[in-house]
Enzyme design. Structure first.
Site, PDB file in Angstrom:
ATOM      1  N   GLY A   1     -18.902   3.759  -3.211  1.00  0.00           N
ATOM      2  CA  GLY A   1     -20.382   3.718  -2.826  1.00  0.00           C
ATOM      3  C   GLY A   1     -21.273   4.093  -3.978  1.00  0.00           C
ATOM      4  O   GLY A   1     -22.418   3.426  -3.857  1.00  0.00           O
ATOM      5  N   TYR A   2     -21.035   4.843  -4.861  1.00  0.00           N
ATOM      6  CA  TYR A   2     -21.576   4.948  -5.998  1.00  0.00           C
ATOM      7  C   TYR A   2     -22.016   3.589  -6.761  1.00  0.00           C
ATOM      8  O   TYR A   2     -23.304   3.383  -7.079  1.00  0.00           O
ATOM      9  CB  TYR A   2     -21.389   6.018  -7.063  1.00  0.00           C
ATOM     10  CG  TYR A   2     -22.158   6.125  -8.399  1.00  0.00           C
ATOM     11  CD1 TYR A   2     -23.346   6.495  -8.506  1.00  0.00           C
ATOM     12  CD2 TYR A   2     -21.511   5.520  -9.474  1.00  0.00           C
ATOM     13  CE1 TYR A   2     -24.218   6.355  -9.673  1.00  0.00           C
ATOM     14  CE2 TYR A   2     -22.283   5.082 -10.629  1.00  0.00           C
ATOM     15  CZ  TYR A   2     -23.685   5.845 -10.698  1.00  0.00           C
ATOM     16  OH  TYR A   2     -24.372   5.724 -11.814  1.00  0.00           O
TER      17      TYR A   2
ATOM     18  N   LYS B   1       0.908  -1.273   0.098  1.00  0.00           N
ATOM     19  CA  LYS B   1      -0.066   0.019  -0.023  1.00  0.00           C
ATOM     20  C   LYS B   1       0.860   1.365  -0.107  1.00  0.00           C
ATOM     21  O   LYS B   1       1.904   1.261   0.434  1.00  0.00           O
ATOM     22  CB  LYS B   1      -0.871  -0.240   1.314  1.00  0.00           C
ATOM     23  CG  LYS B   1      -1.964   0.922   1.123  1.00  0.00           C
ATOM     24  CD  LYS B   1      -3.247   0.172   0.284  1.00  0.00           C
ATOM     25  CE  LYS B   1      -4.419   0.810   0.333  1.00  0.00           C
ATOM     26  NZ  LYS B   1      -5.529  -0.095   0.005  1.00  0.00           N
TER      27      LYS B   1
ATOM     28  N   GLY C   1     -20.853   7.370   2.045  1.00  0.00           N
ATOM     29  CA  GLY C   1     -19.867   7.558   1.135  1.00  0.00           C
ATOM     30  C   GLY C   1     -20.505   7.355  -0.186  1.00  0.00           C
ATOM     31  O   GLY C   1     -21.103   6.253  -0.347  1.00  0.00           O
TER      32      GLY C   1
ATOM     33  N   GLY D   1     -18.292   8.226  -3.052  1.00  0.00           N
ATOM     34  CA  GLY D   1     -17.352   7.931  -4.282  1.00  0.00           C
ATOM     35  C   GLY D   1     -17.548   7.021  -5.191  1.00  0.00           C
ATOM     36  O   GLY D   1     -18.640   6.428  -5.166  1.00  0.00           O
ATOM     37  N   ASN D   2     -16.556   6.623  -5.681  1.00  0.00           N
ATOM     38  CA  ASN D   2     -16.418   5.328  -6.601  1.00  0.00           C
ATOM     39  C   ASN D   2     -17.179   4.209  -6.036  1.00  0.00           C
ATOM     40  O   ASN D   2     -18.012   3.595  -6.706  1.00  0.00           O
ATOM     41  CB  ASN D   2     -15.095   5.148  -7.202  1.00  0.00           C
ATOM     42  CG  ASN D   2     -15.238   4.142  -8.286  1.00  0.00           C
ATOM     43  OD1 ASN D   2     -15.987   4.049  -9.350  1.00  0.00           O
ATOM     44  ND2 ASN D   2     -14.452   2.970  -8.063  1.00  0.00           N
TER      45      ASN D   2
END
Ligand code: GLU
Length: 427
Positions: free
Chosen positions: A224-225, A98, A219, A221-222
């Site tokens: 959650g959407y 990471k 959330g 964002g990518n």
């Protein structure tokens, strides 16, 4: 609370369940193989940057790079350990890594963002590569950023090396289905669980028609959407979503695409009560982020940052199942409270493994130079995640008194330690 120390404590808590012939290797997972850090200098500005390579017994280190003002070395190390476990549970031949940069991307212009991305690529270039360490997007990083990093990296090595980064734009070696993969994988994971629970009288609710299964997503964002979009396309009822500024509640079930368009137009979700393509102020109400987490829903989906469910609010969680789409959204104290309250938690290392699994497919396509259709990617993802769920469920049933998280860790750790034993049995 120190995230890496927490991760180690959790590893210790499953020691007694690790195969007896492997347990002597457990300590190898307690220290990342390499942690690189530097200060990136871009013009007059400096940014602290990290890359942690946790373990590569199963394959090259793999994991995203996050751009966030709260990034710390300990967090990056914890996230790299989770990546080792995630790749292992997904059954893909990759290890864990990471990276992170301490930066608030909302506060810098696009030129600065590009320069920071290129500087990061120069910093990690000596330590990464298709068969060494393969970075990808994470919080606040995206395909464009991967394109800049790849470009900078290829300038240094002097040849194409598409498989060195995943999550790239389609035009330069990205994979079909990668953008939606984490959210899609999460919905698949939720479905495997619901279908399995529905067989058991105790969990009759799981067999309700999809249109009556309610979902709240923290959330947007990518991840959650896409979770919202795919779940609602399948017929589930997404009744609440949130971003960092606040949440919205739409009793009849919201339309994720229209909600996203509305949010983009207005700059926040406030008032975006969109049902069936129409946004109407009468159709919903605002909620605070805390209220969203405490909604009485079937499925709660934290999909932003760490520790949103913690000792302060865990007692107030009413959802029946928590699907961890963020990494580490439930603290260890909260986990114990949810377990006591019989709330099932699908752990991050399984629930959000769809992203890295399709990253693996992207890497395979880059290395072979042979590209797949979206349906092929989706089908292969379903197959791998289903297999992972079956292994997790079997362990959960076999050990009886463990949580899903413990079961997932046990499966993942046993696989990594088997590889450790095969590679270095005596050292
Ligand atoms: N950042 C994602 C994760 O945490 C994806 C990592 C990857 O694709 O390598 O799983």
């Amino acid at each position: 609370m120190d995230p890496f120390q927490n991760a180690i404590l959790f590893l210790e808590s499953i020691r007694k369940y690790i195969n007896p012939d492997l347990v002597k290797y457990l300590d190898r997972l307690k220290t990342p193989h390499n942690v690189y850090k530097t200060t990136l200098k871009v013009g007059k500005n400096s940014y602290l940057a990290f890359r942690s390579q946790h373990n590569n017994a199963l394959g090259p280190y793999k994991g995203g790079i996050r751009f966030h003002s709260q990034v710390t070395e300990s967090e990056v190390k914890a996230l790299s350990l989770w990546m080792s476990l995630k790749c292992s549970i997904a059954g893909i031949p990759l290890g864990g890594g990471k990276g992170g940069v301490v930066i608030d991307p909302k506060k810098v212009n696009v030129k600065e963002l590009e320069e920071v991305s290129r500087a990061y690529a120069r910093f990690v270039a000596p330590h990464i590569g298709e068969h060494v360490d393969v970075p990808a997007p994470d919080v606040n990083t995206n395909p464009q950023i991967m394109a800049w990093m790849l470009d900078e990296y290829e300038k240094i090595v002097g040849h194409h090396a598409l498989g060195t980064f995943t999550g790239k734009p389609l035009e330069i070696g990205g994979s079909q289905g990668r953008t939606k993969a984490t959210g899609f994988g999460g919905v698949l994971a939720m479905q495997y669980l619901l279908n399995t629970l529905a067989q058991d009288k105790k969990y009759e609710w799981a067999g309700k028609p999809k249109s009556q299964i309610t979902i709240a997503i923290q959330g947007f964002g990518n991840v959650g959407y896409w979770f919202a979009q795919i779940a609602s396309d399948l017929g589930y009822k997404v009744i609440a979503v949130s971003d960092s500024k606040g949440a919205i509640y739409v009793h009849d079930g919201l339309d994720p695409k229209a909600t996203l368009d509305c949010k983009r137009e207005k700059g926040s979700l406030a008032g975006c009560y969109c049902v069936g393509g129409v946004c109407d102020l009468k159709k919903g109400k605002p909620l605070s982020n805390d209220e969203l987490l405490e909604l009485d829903v079937d499925i709660l989906v934290p999909s932003a940052l760490e520790s949103v469910i913690n000792s302060q609010n865990a007692k107030k969680i009413k959802a029946r199942v928590v699907v961890e789409m963020a990494n580490g959204p439930v603290t260890p104290e909260a986990d114990a409270i949810l377990h006591k309250n019989k709330i099932l938690v699908l752990p991050d290392i399984f629930a959000n493994a769809g992203g890295v699994t399709v990253s693996y497919f992207e890497w395979v396509q880059n290395i072979s130079g042979w590209y797949w259709k979206e349906e092929e990617v989706d089908e292969r993802l379903d197959k791998l995640l289903k297999k992972a769920f079956e292994a997790l469920w079997q362990e959960y049933q076999r050990l009886k008194n463990v949580t899903f998280r413990q079961a997932a860790y046990i499966v993942a750790v046993n696989r990594i330690l088997t590889a450790e034993k095969l590679r270095r049995p005596t050292s």
